[in-house]
Design an enzyme around this catalytic site. Structure first.
Site, PDB file in Angstrom:
ATOM      1  CG  ASP A 104       6.414   6.573   0.052  1.00 40.10           C
ATOM      2  OD1 ASP A 104       5.275   6.247   0.445  1.00 40.10           O
ATOM      3  OD2 ASP A 104       7.275   5.726  -0.234  1.00 40.10           O
TER       4      ASP A 104
HETATM    5  C1  NOJ Z   1       5.008   3.554   1.498  1.00 34.93           C
HETATM    6  C2  NOJ Z   1       5.690   2.873   0.344  1.00 34.93           C
HETATM    7  O1  NOJ Z   1       7.030   3.283   0.264  1.00 34.93           O
HETATM    8  C3  NOJ Z   1       5.014   3.137  -0.982  1.00 34.93           C
HETATM    9  O2  NOJ Z   1       5.624   2.326  -1.954  1.00 34.93           O
HETATM   10  C4  NOJ Z   1       3.535   2.868  -0.899  1.00 34.93           C
HETATM   11  O3  NOJ Z   1       2.931   3.065  -2.142  1.00 34.93           O
HETATM   12  C5  NOJ Z   1       2.941   3.783   0.161  1.00 34.93           C
HETATM   13  N1  NOJ Z   1       3.556   3.515   1.433  1.00 34.93           N
HETATM   14  C6  NOJ Z   1       1.425   3.615   0.291  1.00 34.93           C
HETATM   15  O4  NOJ Z   1       1.125   2.417   0.877  1.00 34.93           O
END
Ligand code: NOJ
Length: 736
Positions: A268
């Site tokens: 993430d």
């Molecule tokens: C953080 C989030 O937790 C995740 O779900 C998301 O896909 C990414 N950022 C990208 O925006």
């Protein structure tokens, strides 16, 4: 058939060979480049980004959806980088693109896999037309805590429902096999256990015993892996002391070795760098090592890989095979998407027809996701009997705030608000008067006098309440899940005007509604319904459509009951109406042992406000004559469970028929109920249908004490009905 599979084998062998050749030609820096994803959300392609792509330092970008810029990025990668490798273009296309579908939790309330697939397909086509070839969805975190803002993005509390709808979303995004200009790669996130963050506080620690992890949290992930999902994203959280992004056991042993996942795992956002913050790695280099060794193929928006991997390899601390494996995972998705054949998007794939289809799907999804939670007969509202309707509330006419959490690309200009929907449906025969009453749902004061006056002068009141998009989603958790601001006061004051009150709640989570339930005549839960929400709500209110949604998550009476979910364990002291006592009835000096002695709260009892699977209709359905094909089944065989469902009312409607089972005795304690099947069934007034579910013995298996799937002999209860409290019961035995 044989010819097709032979061709498929040839193709995959060819791709493997091409990947091997490419990897053979790559420098270490180019390999590491493929493992890096950077944020490209900018108005022009910057020279730094262009240069990095040229040098092969970037395998993927995210957050650029301007088709012209995306195509420029791809052109640079294809024409100006040494090895001409196209880019993965990532974006959170979670519930729609410019046309927004209901939030995933709302879509889950439709219990309609086909519709959920259609929502994803439509979003996929529109995103692909902008050059996006990878979405970060479906989100498969089992969520039992409505304080957690990200429950909005989830498919609810049940592993069976989430697995089934997660597979539908995956198919919607990826199509048959990902290949082609209108398909995009899907990403199962967040692996794993993120929904169990302590106290419902986003990013917090999770502690999930392995047996619970396997029987509940991992199930939807396993299902999408079996369905061919191409990518997986790690969770921000630590689980049992090990951050998910550096969790070799989960990412290698479970995901890859046990389940055979061969795709790409992405971190993430900066979650590799955060291994240091977790106190799991001493520095960025160690964090990079831990993530890559655990099997994370690509880093999202961080520089741990770019800054550390080459040095680790050169020092001999990191085996080049681990890098090659990661690069191969990245390249393989690029081949699967067909990017080596054609990396460019075709804006023509989302033309007028597709746009109109998207609106239709958004409308249908809003209709099917809305759940009727209370109705004392006021709904459907007979239009011809209303001279004047009062529409009141902060969520009545806000085109943006009805859209929900992931709406980077959503176009609020397309929204039909509740007020607009009601005006279109009722005017000119009925006068519609509007009072916003509160600027936002959080206001401490409202124009109560104006609202009450309007209510008193109308024949019926429709109150649009809830919470704006921004109050749920990532990093938006709440400790109090009542209606925010002075909305409760607004409801009570308006209700005192004595006119029929219909409350429509738009929210990203279950709210606690106990405080207003007696003050309203009807309650429709619309979640954040998306672009076409207002039209759908108006149709439901006036009976042009009949509510069919059912809750994908338990609604607590009070936040202190959380976590409260239907598939809990029985415990040694299960509660019952006879046993529990209420705090107000306790007399002075009552002996401790006579106070219930079971699982409950003195002030709130043990039952939720609305159970999982619950939802009313404008008709009533009855269930009878449950049958079980064989009273004994053996491993490898199936049992058919069926019951008759009858539409007892005068309105044709759809019922969501649900099958629950309970394994009465196990080597580990088993849930009091488990959903094992569901079906949307349309019934004319008076019509009866027998609905059957075939349950394979494998559906009775579970993870036992050794954390391996076991099937155990014994007695099972089964219920068929309209929610998780269904009481039409039969039994059968599994014999081995
Ligand atoms: C953080 C989030 O937790 C995740 O779900 C998301 O896909 C990414 N950022 C990208 O925006």
């Amino acid at each position: 058939m044989a010819a097709t599979s032979a061709a498929a084998i040839d193709k995959s062998a060819m791709v493997k060979q091409r990947i091997a050749v490419l990897i053979g030609e790559m420098t270490l820096e180019e390999k590491i480049g493929q493992m890096c994803q950077v944020d490209a959300g900018m108005d022009e392609v910057s020279e730094t980004l262009a240069e990095d792509i040229r040098k092969g330092k970037i395998g993927s970008v995210l957050n650029q959806v301007d088709a012209r810029l995306v195509s420029e990025l791809q052109r640079i990668a294809i024409e100006e980088s040494r090895l001409n490798i196209p880019l993965l273009i990532g974006r959170d296309v979670v519930h729609g693109f410019s046309v927004i579908m209901p939030i995933p939790l709302g879509q889950a309330a439709s219990w309609n896999p086909g519709l959920v697939e259609a929502c994803a397909k439509s979003a996929s086509i529109e995103a692909a037309a902008h050059g996006v070839n990878w979405t970060f969805a479906p989100m498969l975190d089992i969520s039992r805590d409505p304080r957690w803002g990200r429950i909005a993005e989830s498919l609810g509390e049940d592993p069976f429902l989430a697995a089934s709808l997660g597979v539908s979303m995956t198919k919607g995004f990826q199509g048959e096999n990902c290949y082609g200009v209108s398909n995009i790669a899907a990403c199962a996130k967040h692996f794993v256990g993120y929904g169990a963050v302590e106290g419902g506080r986003d990013y917090a620690t999770t502690n999930i015993p392995e047996n619970e992890l396997r029987n509940i949290y991992l199930e939807p992930f396993k299902a999408v892996v079996e369905a061919g999902i191409t990518t997986v994203m790690t969770s921000f959280s630590d689980i049992d002391g090990v951050p998910a992004t550096g969790n070799e056991y989960l990412l290698r042993n479970v995901l890859r070795d046990e389940w055979g996942f061969e795709g790409l795992v992405i971190s993430d956002w900066n979650s590799i760098g955060e291994l240091e913050t977790h106190g799991f790695a001493e520095n960025k280099e160690q964090a990079a090592f831990q993530a890559v060794a655990a099997g994370v193929s690509m880093e999202m928006a961080g520089d741990a890989y770019a800054s550390s991997l080459a040095a680790l390899v050169k020092k001999g601390e990191l085996d080049i095979d681990i890098i090659d494996e990661a690069v191969s995972n990245v390249l393989s998705i690029k081949f699967q998407l067909g990017l080596f054949d054609n990396p460019y998007s075709d804006p023509g794939i989302f033309a007028e027809t597709e746009f109109n289809d998207a609106l239709k799907i958004s409308h249908q999804a809003a209709l099917e996701s809305t759940v009727l939670l209370k109705n004392n007969g006021v709904l459907p509202l007979a239009k011809q009997e209303q001279k004047k309707i009062a529409v009141i509330g902060p969520m009545a006419d806000d085109p943006y705030e009805q859209l929900g959490t992931w709406i980077f690309d959503g176009n609020p200009d397309l929204s039909v608000t509740g007020l607009q929907g009601i005006c279109r449906a009722a005017e000119p025969e009925t006068e519609v008067a509007y009072c916003q009453a509160m600027k936002t749902t959080r206001d401490a004061e409202a124009d109560i006098a104006v609202a009450v006056q309007l209510a008193a002068a109308s024949d019926a009141v429709i109150l649009f309440l809830g919470e704006e998009s921004i109050l749920s989603g990532e990093a938006h958790c709440r400790a109090d899940i009542n209606l925010p601001g002075c909305q409760e006061e607004l409801v009570k004051s308006v209700s005192a005007a004595g006119k029929p009150v219909i409350a429509v709640i738009m929210a990203g989570r279950p709210l606690t509604l106990n405080n207003i339930l007696d003050d309203v005549d009807a309650l429709l839960y619309a979640w954040h319904p998306g672009t076409m929400g207002g039209q759908a709500i108006a149709e439901l209110i006036f009976g042009d459509a009949v509510p069919s949604g059912k809750l994908p998550v338990t609604f607590p009476r009070h936040v202190g009951q959380v976590p409260i979910y239907y598939n809990h364990k029985n415990s040694g002291k299960p509660p019952s109406k006879e046993k529990v006592v209420h705090i107000d009835t306790i007399e002075a000096k009552t002996p401790q042992t006579s106070l219930g002695m079971c699982v409950f709260h003195l002030d709130e009892g043990y039952e939720p406000l609305f159970p999982f699977g619950f939802g009313l209709s404008y008709t009533r359905f009855s269930y009878s004559n449950i049958e079980c094909s064989n009273k004994e089944i053996s491993a490898g065989n199936a049992v058919t469970l069926s019951a008759e469902v009858t539409n007892e009312g005068g309105v044709a409607a759809t019922e969501i028929v649900q099958l629950y089972i309970r394994d009465l005795v196990g080597s580990v304690t088993r849930p009091v109920r488990e959903l094992k099947g569901f079906r949307r069934v349309f019934l004319e007034p008076g019509q009866t249908k027998r609905i059957s579910f075939e349950l394979d013995s494998a559906a009775l298996s579970f993870y036992g004490r050794k954390q391996e799937r076991v099937i155990e002999a014994g007695e099972f209860c089964a219920w068929i009905g309209g929610d998780s409290r269904a009481d039409l019961e039969t039994r059968f035995r599994l014999v081995l």
